[in-house]
Design a protein around this motif. Sequence first.
Motif, PDB file in Angstrom:
ATOM      1  N   TYR A 112      -3.919   0.659 -11.340  1.00  0.00           N
ATOM      2  CA  TYR A 112      -4.129  -0.308 -10.354  1.00  0.00           C
ATOM      3  C   TYR A 112      -5.559  -0.875 -10.441  1.00  0.00           C
ATOM      4  N   SER A 113      -6.700   0.138 -10.813  1.00  0.00           N
ATOM      5  CA  SER A 113      -7.981  -0.317 -11.128  1.00  0.00           C
ATOM      6  C   SER A 113      -8.108  -1.470 -12.143  1.00  0.00           C
ATOM      7  N   GLN A 114      -7.208  -1.120 -13.123  1.00  0.00           N
ATOM      8  CA  GLN A 114      -7.260  -2.035 -14.164  1.00  0.00           C
ATOM      9  C   GLN A 114      -6.920  -3.289 -14.045  1.00  0.00           C
ATOM     10  N   SER A 139      -4.633  -7.165  -3.843  1.00  0.00           N
ATOM     11  CA  SER A 139      -3.294  -6.332  -3.695  1.00  0.00           C
ATOM     12  C   SER A 139      -3.508  -5.387  -4.547  1.00  0.00           C
ATOM     13  N   HIS A 140      -3.949  -5.454  -5.809  1.00  0.00           N
ATOM     14  CA  HIS A 140      -4.332  -4.193  -6.681  1.00  0.00           C
ATOM     15  C   HIS A 140      -5.345  -3.340  -6.224  1.00  0.00           C
ATOM     16  N   ARG A 141      -6.174  -4.001  -5.459  1.00  0.00           N
ATOM     17  CA  ARG A 141      -7.307  -2.975  -4.996  1.00  0.00           C
ATOM     18  C   ARG A 141      -6.894  -2.304  -4.080  1.00  0.00           C
ATOM     19  N   MET A 142      -5.852  -2.731  -3.130  1.00  0.00           N
ATOM     20  CA  MET A 142      -5.225  -2.071  -1.867  1.00  0.00           C
ATOM     21  C   MET A 142      -4.448  -0.968  -2.584  1.00  0.00           C
ATOM     22  N   ASN A 143      -3.433  -1.045  -3.324  1.00  0.00           N
ATOM     23  CA  ASN A 143      -2.914   0.057  -4.188  1.00  0.00           C
ATOM     24  C   ASN A 143      -3.823   1.254  -4.785  1.00  0.00           C
ATOM     25  N   ILE A 166     -12.436   5.479   0.108  1.00  0.00           N
ATOM     26  CA  ILE A 166     -13.097   5.111   1.241  1.00  0.00           C
ATOM     27  C   ILE A 166     -13.895   3.698   0.585  1.00  0.00           C
ATOM     28  N   ILE A 167     -14.945   4.196  -0.456  1.00  0.00           N
ATOM     29  CA  ILE A 167     -15.572   2.953  -0.911  1.00  0.00           C
ATOM     30  C   ILE A 167     -15.113   1.995  -1.312  1.00  0.00           C
ATOM     31  N   VAL A 168     -13.848   2.090  -2.133  1.00  0.00           N
ATOM     32  CA  VAL A 168     -12.800   1.113  -2.501  1.00  0.00           C
ATOM     33  C   VAL A 168     -12.299   0.284  -1.204  1.00  0.00           C
ATOM     34  N   LEU A 169     -11.959   0.737  -0.399  1.00  0.00           N
ATOM     35  CA  LEU A 169     -11.057   0.284   1.091  1.00  0.00           C
ATOM     36  C   LEU A 169     -12.027  -0.236   1.938  1.00  0.00           C
ATOM     37  N   GLU A 170     -13.169   0.213   2.242  1.00  0.00           N
ATOM     38  CA  GLU A 170     -14.262  -0.187   2.965  1.00  0.00           C
ATOM     39  C   GLU A 170     -14.604  -1.541   2.271  1.00  0.00           C
ATOM     40  N   SER A 171     -15.077  -1.778   1.001  1.00  0.00           N
ATOM     41  CA  SER A 171     -15.293  -2.897   0.523  1.00  0.00           C
ATOM     42  C   SER A 171     -14.193  -3.902   0.413  1.00  0.00           C
ATOM     43  N   PRO A 185       0.684  -1.118  -0.100  1.00  0.00           N
ATOM     44  CA  PRO A 185      -0.029   0.022  -0.045  1.00  0.00           C
ATOM     45  C   PRO A 185       0.842   1.223   0.004  1.00  0.00           C
ATOM     46  N   HIS A 186       2.068   1.078  -0.294  1.00  0.00           N
ATOM     47  CA  HIS A 186       2.912   2.458  -0.139  1.00  0.00           C
ATOM     48  C   HIS A 186       3.508   2.817  -1.385  1.00  0.00           C
ATOM     49  N   ARG A 187       4.596   2.302  -1.836  1.00  0.00           N
ATOM     50  CA  ARG A 187       5.029   2.812  -3.146  1.00  0.00           C
ATOM     51  C   ARG A 187       5.368   1.999  -4.237  1.00  0.00           C
ATOM     52  N   LEU A 188       4.651   0.751  -4.347  1.00  0.00           N
ATOM     53  CA  LEU A 188       4.918  -0.353  -5.324  1.00  0.00           C
ATOM     54  C   LEU A 188       4.556   0.311  -6.426  1.00  0.00           C
ATOM     55  N   LEU A 189       5.470   0.532  -7.496  1.00  0.00           N
ATOM     56  CA  LEU A 189       5.084   1.171  -8.925  1.00  0.00           C
ATOM     57  C   LEU A 189       5.642   0.040  -9.904  1.00  0.00           C
TER      58      LEU A 189
END
Length: 504
Positions: free
Chosen positions: A70-72, A85-89, A104-109, A6-10
């Motif tokens: 990351y969404s894609q 993992s991708h959704r977290m990022n 918030i919507i993405v992370l709460e889900s 969740p921090h700097r993975l690119l």
Amino acid sequence: MIPFFPHRLLYAGLLLLLLSPACKNSSESADQPAAQNGTQEMIRLVNEANKKIDPSKVPYFFNAARAEYYSQLADQATDPLQRISHRMNFGYELLSAGENEQSIIVLESLLEEVQKIPEATEDDLQSIKRLIALNYFRLGEQNNCIAQPNAESCIFPISEKGVYAIKTATERAIQLFEEMLQSKPDNYESIWMLNIAYMSLGRYPRDVPAKWLLPESSFRSQTAFPAFVNAAAKAGLKGPALSGGTAVDDFNNDGLLDIFASSWGVADQIRFYINKGDGTFEESSQKAGLTGVTGGLNVAHADYDNDGWMDLLVLRGAWFAQQGEIPNSLLRNNGDGTFTDVTIAAGLLSYHPTQAAVWTDFNLDGWLDLFIGNESTMGTTDQPCEFYLSNGKDPKTGQVTFTNQIDACGLSNLRGMIKGVASSDINNDGRPDLYISQFDRPNQLLINIGIAENGLVSFQDVTQHTGTGEPLNSFPCWFWDYDNDGWEDIFCRQLFYPGGRFRL
């Protein structure tokens, strides 16, 4: 444990097509007055350089582009853990982009989903809750400090007048920080954020649970110092932007101090404010012919052509490593309220990331010279510095030009992640010396020992002798005689660690 990043993975495969629309050429605005050719050409060159930036290689910017990427990836993932993992990022980049409600919507889900996975650990859940809490905390800032600010909004420690009027988002952040602390009571980040959240609601220290209450002394300065009032809105200084540089001087020679303000965002318009003499300023960027001049984490002003009018150098590309190879801009003050970009004509066009430069007459010929400390990628020496000696004014063209003499002056070894440069006469011999602040290696102090046989300035490195190589991980620096003993002292700000102090 689920492999969250969740921090700097690119990812190197991030498409440039995802670049924010904000990177479009802002000079194409229909109401922009016609700029002189030099200004238009530099706007074109800067925008060309900006379009080449790969967001995957710039960890501090272009968060909206990486969020879309990351969404894609999440939509395309077939492995459940990879999709999580991708959704977290995705949520993290939305947070960093300021899209807090969507994040918030993405992370709460995501949190609901992860809670049902047997392999999920408490650390996994804490990682998601942390980002959700930060989103709610930032929503509180947006709703109060940005949407309806006053002179004391979000100035730390938060005063009575700075207490939030819209409280819902911050109250939710408090709930999450307390939930996290129930599981991990020694999480000092959550303890700090919890106390600040209560303070922003006017409930500190009264309602902070005693086991997590930080003493009021934690928020007080150790030295008595007068409070400053935020008068920006009242003075007419506006415009949301990122970190940037500021130059305060009398740019129109009317006896009043005016303001130039730049912003780190590659498409952020530079702003020029004229002092009206009644405590307010008028933004004159468009009138000054500066529409479309963007970016710059720092600026450095000086009268480089000795015409009695202050000019401005805009420094670009800082923290972007090789992706920051964006040209700087030298803006000449025309003396009529307008500025013209003369970077190319003056011989200063180059492509290096930087935020550090200093104007001074190193060779004592009556014309200001320019040292630019460029930023090599962390731990490398891939970006040379620049040492421009003024050629004075050409009698035919009337143009002041410069020549880069970095190699001829024996300074080609000055390479590193340079974050600050300053010049002053530290030994009172009448010649300006040079101090280099570097983030990834020891700093350097160079004594100007005069003109060498080749007719150029010569320097001697006295860093070790003077003990001025520290602090490490340093940032901006400057000279001034703080104790009024007639000898210039050095201040060098350190990042992350308590700053060092030394004396020549």
